[in-house]
Design a protein around this motif. Structure first.
Motif, PDB file in Angstrom:
ATOM      1  N   TYR A 122     -18.730 -19.750 121.118  1.00 37.01           N
ATOM      2  CA  TYR A 122     -20.130 -19.327 120.968  1.00 37.01           C
ATOM      3  C   TYR A 122     -20.543 -18.606 122.234  1.00 37.01           C
ATOM      4  CZ  TYR A 122     -25.208 -19.536 120.502  1.00 37.01           C
ATOM      5  OH  TYR A 122     -26.541 -19.205 120.428  1.00 37.01           O
ATOM      6  N   GLN A 123     -20.889 -17.341 122.115  1.00 40.25           N
ATOM      7  CA  GLN A 123     -21.331 -16.570 123.272  1.00 40.25           C
ATOM      8  C   GLN A 123     -22.713 -17.039 123.672  1.00 40.25           C
ATOM      9  OE1 GLN A 123     -20.779 -12.378 122.819  1.00 40.25           O
ATOM     10  NE2 GLN A 123     -22.058 -11.857 124.582  1.00 40.25           N
ATOM     11  N   ILE A 124     -22.801 -17.710 124.799  1.00 46.45           N
ATOM     12  CA  ILE A 124     -24.017 -18.429 125.180  1.00 46.45           C
ATOM     13  C   ILE A 124     -25.212 -17.501 125.353  1.00 46.45           C
ATOM     14  CG2 ILE A 124     -23.702 -18.354 127.696  1.00 46.45           C
ATOM     15  CD1 ILE A 124     -24.794 -21.403 125.567  1.00 46.45           C
ATOM     16  N   THR A 125     -24.981 -16.233 125.673  1.00 46.40           N
ATOM     17  CA  THR A 125     -26.101 -15.312 125.839  1.00 46.40           C
ATOM     18  C   THR A 125     -26.842 -15.061 124.530  1.00 46.40           C
ATOM     19  OG1 THR A 125     -24.551 -13.470 125.596  1.00 46.40           O
ATOM     20  CG2 THR A 125     -25.116 -14.140 127.842  1.00 46.40           C
ATOM     21  N   LYS A 126     -26.208 -15.417 123.385  1.00 46.71           N
ATOM     22  CA  LYS A 126     -26.897 -15.274 122.100  1.00 46.71           C
ATOM     23  C   LYS A 126     -28.072 -16.241 121.969  1.00 46.71           C
ATOM     24  CE  LYS A 126     -23.035 -13.365 119.430  1.00 46.71           C
ATOM     25  NZ  LYS A 126     -22.150 -13.553 118.259  1.00 46.71           N
ATOM     26  N   GLU A 127     -28.129 -17.247 122.846  1.00 50.16           N
ATOM     27  CA  GLU A 127     -29.264 -18.170 122.844  1.00 50.16           C
ATOM     28  C   GLU A 127     -30.579 -17.420 122.999  1.00 50.16           C
ATOM     29  OE1 GLU A 127     -29.662 -22.068 123.048  1.00 50.16           O
ATOM     30  OE2 GLU A 127     -28.279 -21.279 121.532  1.00 50.16           O
ATOM     31  N   PHE A 128     -30.577 -16.372 123.812  1.00 50.40           N
ATOM     32  CA  PHE A 128     -31.806 -15.612 124.038  1.00 50.40           C
ATOM     33  C   PHE A 128     -32.242 -14.875 122.779  1.00 50.40           C
ATOM     34  CE2 PHE A 128     -29.582 -15.683 128.231  1.00 50.40           C
ATOM     35  CZ  PHE A 128     -30.424 -16.598 128.850  1.00 50.40           C
ATOM     36  N   ASP A 129     -31.271 -14.312 122.069  1.00 49.26           N
ATOM     37  CA  ASP A 129     -31.594 -13.649 120.803  1.00 49.26           C
ATOM     38  C   ASP A 129     -32.097 -14.654 119.771  1.00 49.26           C
ATOM     39  OD1 ASP A 129     -30.843 -11.183 121.774  1.00 49.26           O
ATOM     40  OD2 ASP A 129     -28.772 -11.409 121.126  1.00 49.26           O
ATOM     41  N   ASP A 130     -31.440 -15.826 119.733  1.00 47.26           N
ATOM     42  CA  ASP A 130     -31.866 -16.849 118.785  1.00 47.26           C
ATOM     43  C   ASP A 130     -33.273 -17.351 119.094  1.00 47.26           C
ATOM     44  OD1 ASP A 130     -29.496 -16.596 117.482  1.00 47.26           O
ATOM     45  OD2 ASP A 130     -28.597 -18.440 118.233  1.00 47.26           O
ATOM     46  N   GLY A 131     -33.607 -17.422 120.396  1.00 49.77           N
ATOM     47  CA  GLY A 131     -34.967 -17.800 120.779  1.00 49.77           C
ATOM     48  C   GLY A 131     -35.990 -16.789 120.282  1.00 49.77           C
ATOM     49  N   MET A 132     -35.627 -15.513 120.362  1.00 47.19           N
ATOM     50  CA  MET A 132     -36.497 -14.452 119.855  1.00 47.19           C
ATOM     51  C   MET A 132     -36.726 -14.610 118.354  1.00 47.19           C
ATOM     52  SD  MET A 132     -38.109 -11.436 120.152  1.00 47.19           S
ATOM     53  CE  MET A 132     -37.584 -10.501 121.592  1.00 47.19           C
ATOM     54  N   LYS A 133     -35.641 -14.874 117.622  1.00 49.57           N
ATOM     55  CA  LYS A 133     -35.753 -14.999 116.168  1.00 49.57           C
ATOM     56  C   LYS A 133     -36.536 -16.241 115.770  1.00 49.57           C
ATOM     57  CE  LYS A 133     -31.467 -12.440 115.516  1.00 49.57           C
ATOM     58  NZ  LYS A 133     -30.020 -12.524 115.246  1.00 49.57           N
ATOM     59  N   GLU A 134     -36.365 -17.325 116.506  1.00 43.84           N
ATOM     60  CA  GLU A 134     -37.104 -18.543 116.177  1.00 43.84           C
ATOM     61  C   GLU A 134     -38.599 -18.379 116.452  1.00 43.84           C
ATOM     62  OE1 GLU A 134     -38.521 -22.071 115.034  1.00 43.84           O
ATOM     63  OE2 GLU A 134     -36.601 -21.151 114.522  1.00 43.84           O
ATOM     64  N   LEU A 135     -38.961 -17.697 117.532  1.00 40.03           N
ATOM     65  CA  LEU A 135     -40.383 -17.443 117.790  1.00 40.03           C
ATOM     66  C   LEU A 135     -40.951 -16.540 116.694  1.00 40.03           C
ATOM     67  CD1 LEU A 135     -42.836 -17.900 119.530  1.00 40.03           C
ATOM     68  CD2 LEU A 135     -42.110 -16.014 121.012  1.00 40.03           C
ATOM     69  N   GLY A 136     -40.163 -15.581 116.230  1.00 39.94           N
ATOM     70  CA  GLY A 136     -40.604 -14.748 115.108  1.00 39.94           C
ATOM     71  C   GLY A 136     -40.830 -15.572 113.861  1.00 39.94           C
ATOM     72  N   SER A 137     -39.951 -16.557 113.627  1.00 35.68           N
ATOM     73  CA  SER A 137     -40.119 -17.435 112.472  1.00 35.68           C
ATOM     74  C   SER A 137     -41.366 -18.292 112.602  1.00 35.68           C
ATOM     75  CB  SER A 137     -38.889 -18.328 112.309  1.00 35.68           C
ATOM     76  OG  SER A 137     -37.778 -17.581 111.879  1.00 35.68           O
ATOM     77  N   LYS A 138     -41.674 -18.712 113.833  1.00 40.03           N
ATOM     78  CA  LYS A 138     -42.895 -19.500 114.014  1.00 40.03           C
ATOM     79  C   LYS A 138     -44.130 -18.654 113.699  1.00 40.03           C
ATOM     80  CE  LYS A 138     -45.693 -22.302 117.081  1.00 40.03           C
ATOM     81  NZ  LYS A 138     -45.821 -23.062 118.339  1.00 40.03           N
ATOM     82  N   ILE A 139     -44.124 -17.401 114.135  1.00 37.76           N
ATOM     83  CA  ILE A 139     -45.248 -16.512 113.816  1.00 37.76           C
ATOM     84  C   ILE A 139     -45.368 -16.359 112.303  1.00 37.76           C
ATOM     85  CG2 ILE A 139     -46.182 -14.187 114.081  1.00 37.76           C
ATOM     86  CD1 ILE A 139     -44.693 -14.052 116.769  1.00 37.76           C
ATOM     87  N   GLU A 140     -44.219 -16.206 111.635  1.00 37.39           N
ATOM     88  CA  GLU A 140     -44.225 -16.106 110.171  1.00 37.39           C
ATOM     89  C   GLU A 140     -44.876 -17.327 109.545  1.00 37.39           C
ATOM     90  OE1 GLU A 140     -42.752 -14.718 106.197  1.00 37.39           O
ATOM     91  OE2 GLU A 140     -43.379 -13.791 108.064  1.00 37.39           O
ATOM     92  N   ARG A 141     -44.501 -18.513 109.996  1.00 35.64           N
ATOM     93  CA  ARG A 141     -45.087 -19.743 109.448  1.00 35.64           C
ATOM     94  C   ARG A 141     -46.576 -19.803 109.710  1.00 35.64           C
ATOM     95  NH1 ARG A 141     -40.264 -21.757 111.938  1.00 35.64           N
ATOM     96  NH2 ARG A 141     -41.449 -22.655 113.675  1.00 35.64           N
ATOM     97  N   ARG A 142     -47.002 -19.361 110.870  1.00 34.42           N
ATOM     98  CA  ARG A 142     -48.409 -19.397 111.234  1.00 34.42           C
ATOM     99  C   ARG A 142     -49.230 -18.439 110.360  1.00 34.42           C
ATOM    100  NH1 ARG A 142     -48.746 -23.336 112.670  1.00 34.42           N
ATOM    101  NH2 ARG A 142     -50.747 -22.995 111.686  1.00 34.42           N
ATOM    102  N   LEU A 143     -48.636 -17.311 109.964  1.00 34.01           N
ATOM    103  CA  LEU A 143     -49.377 -16.326 109.184  1.00 34.01           C
ATOM    104  C   LEU A 143     -49.771 -16.833 107.803  1.00 34.01           C
ATOM    105  CD1 LEU A 143     -47.529 -12.983 110.045  1.00 34.01           C
ATOM    106  CD2 LEU A 143     -49.737 -13.779 110.892  1.00 34.01           C
TER     107      LEU A 143
END
Length: 433
Positions: A106-127
């Motif tokens: 697992y390329q650990i730097t992908k954690e940052f991309d996954d954090g971006m996607k999860e925050l996007g998902s939270k915004i989606e849930r909030r909408l």
């Protein structure tokens, strides 16, 4: 005879992983966030103007037309942006050891991309929800002296994940969160069962530890009354009369509830099935000149609708909506990756019907996408704040930790506006799935 066994040479055997292990289960496509128009808007706040009436007072008599003419009616709302933050941190030793895909499965730097996607998902849930920040409610069947919360709506289980810190309140906004108990009102999520609609917390007695009671509303720690406006604010269902009579961004909407609060149908009072509720909502919306093109409903309700249409031989077309598709007004319908659904004639409208797990299970929305705008500051919704300020996504953090960490900060400063709520509709479905 003695054969060499696994245990004899286990230390020399390599561990072989499938490629699929790297697929994240933390997020899915964000239909509404991708669909809604976006506009970068700085300053103190943005003013959302809503026009509800054209000039009137016409008459067959000249003198009466002059004496009785009325002007068009405009309202405005002052909408401030809400803040959302996400920190992603990686131990420096781990970061250097697993930085390359050749050095780790697992390329650990992908954690940052996954954090971006999860925050996007939270915004989606909030909408889909409200600015109060509510992500669920404690059902009456919950044993508060235990550790498992039963949610009133199973669909809300997707708002939780292990490690989340939770607050509780007797009020869905406008009040305060609980601060009592041995854990000062905060519980930590241990596990989530999406099928059962339950959340298990890391403790022994939720009532003693956090003062939890049945009927309490649930919030992520720090979110209470601090989230962006969502569809439940613009097109309210729960306590609709009360919400329309209260100030919403400086405007009381009860003076014109349909045009300022959206077209609402109480599906629990409609005699018929899901299709009948949809026809009722579409018919009511047509009276106000609405032109809905996007019908969003819970994923399992989409399945129910498909079964109804198949049994009744109502024609529909399976579709995949991509970023290249345009709406009737020429604007691009932007949906992350690809969203599957159906296209069908519903009353007077030809609509795209899409299901999502983020929509509450007792709601469905018929939207005119061109009337909605998500206004934001920064580089996007969301964006890497460290990159915006420091020119790099990552930075070294040595404060407050026992070991140095590589961290990235993400943020979203945004809020949802609608220039014509009355051209959008919502229906309350009879039962939560």
């Amino acid at each position: 005879m003695t054969a060499t066994a696994f245990a004899d040479v286990d230390a020399s055997l390599k561990e072989i992983y499938s490629e699929d292990h790297r697929k994240s289960l933390a997020y899915v496509d964000n239909v509404l966030l991708a669909t809604v128009g976006k506009e970068q808007s700085g300053g103190d706040y943005f003013v959302q103007a809503v026009r509800t009436r054209a000039p009137g007072g016409s008459s067959a008599t000249y003198s009466k037309a002059k004496a009785n003419n009325t002007a068009s009616k405009m309202f405005k709302m002052n909408i401030s942006r809400a803040d959302l933050y996400q920190r992603v941190a990686i131990n420096l030793n781990l970061f250097t050891a697993a930085k390359k895909s050749s050095e780790s499965i697992y390329q650990i730097t992908k954690e940052f991309d996954d954090g971006m996607k999860e925050l996007g998902s939270k915004i989606e849930r909030r909408l889909y929800r409200g600015k109060s920040g509510k992500i669920g409610q404690v059902a009456s069947t919950t044993t508060v002296t235990g550790t498992t919360i039963v949610l009133t709506d199973k669909a809300d289980a997707f708002n939780f994940q292990p490690g989340d810190k939770l607050n509780f309140s007797t009020a869905d906004g406008g009040g305060a969160v609980r601060t009592g108990g041995t854990l000062s009102g905060i519980l930590t999520v241990l596990s989530v069962d999406e099928q059962a609609g339950t959340v298990t917390t890391a403790g022994a007695n939720m009532s003693t530890e956090a003062g939890l009671a049945t009927g309490d509303y649930i919030f992520q720690d720090g979110d209470y009354d601090a989230c962006p406006n969502g569809l439940e604010d613009w097109l309210p269902v729960d306590s609709r009369t009360t919400k329309l009579a209260a100030s919403f961004n400086g405007l009381t909407r009860s003076q014109d509830p349909n045009r300022l609060g959206g077209i609402y149908v109480d599906g629990t009072a409609v005699s018929g099935d899901l299709n009948d509720i949809a026809l009722k909502l579409a018919g009511d919306m047509s009276k106000y000149g609405a032109k809905p093109e996007l019908w969003i409903l819970p994923t399992d309700q989409l399945t129910v609708l498909q079964q109804i249409w198949l049994a009744a031989r109502i024609p529909y077309t399976p579709i995949t909506v991509s970023a290249s598709e345009r709406m009737a007004d020429g604007s691009i319908l932007k949906i992350s990756e690809i969203a599957s659904g159906m296209s069908a004639q519903v009353g007077p409208y030809r609509m795209k019907v899409i299901g999502t797990r983020h929509c509450p299970s007792n709601r469905m929305y018929m939207l005119e996408p061109s009337t909605w705008t998500l206004r934001y500051t920064g580089g996007g919704v969301p964006f890497f704040a460290t990159e915006e300020i420091e020119g790099s996504i990552m930075r070294l953090d040595t404060s407050g930790s026992t070991a140095p960490e590589v961290e990235a900060w993400l943020a979203a400063f945004c809020n949802l506006g609608c220039e014509a709520p009355g051209r959008n509709g919502v229906a309350k479905l009879p039962t939560a799935a």
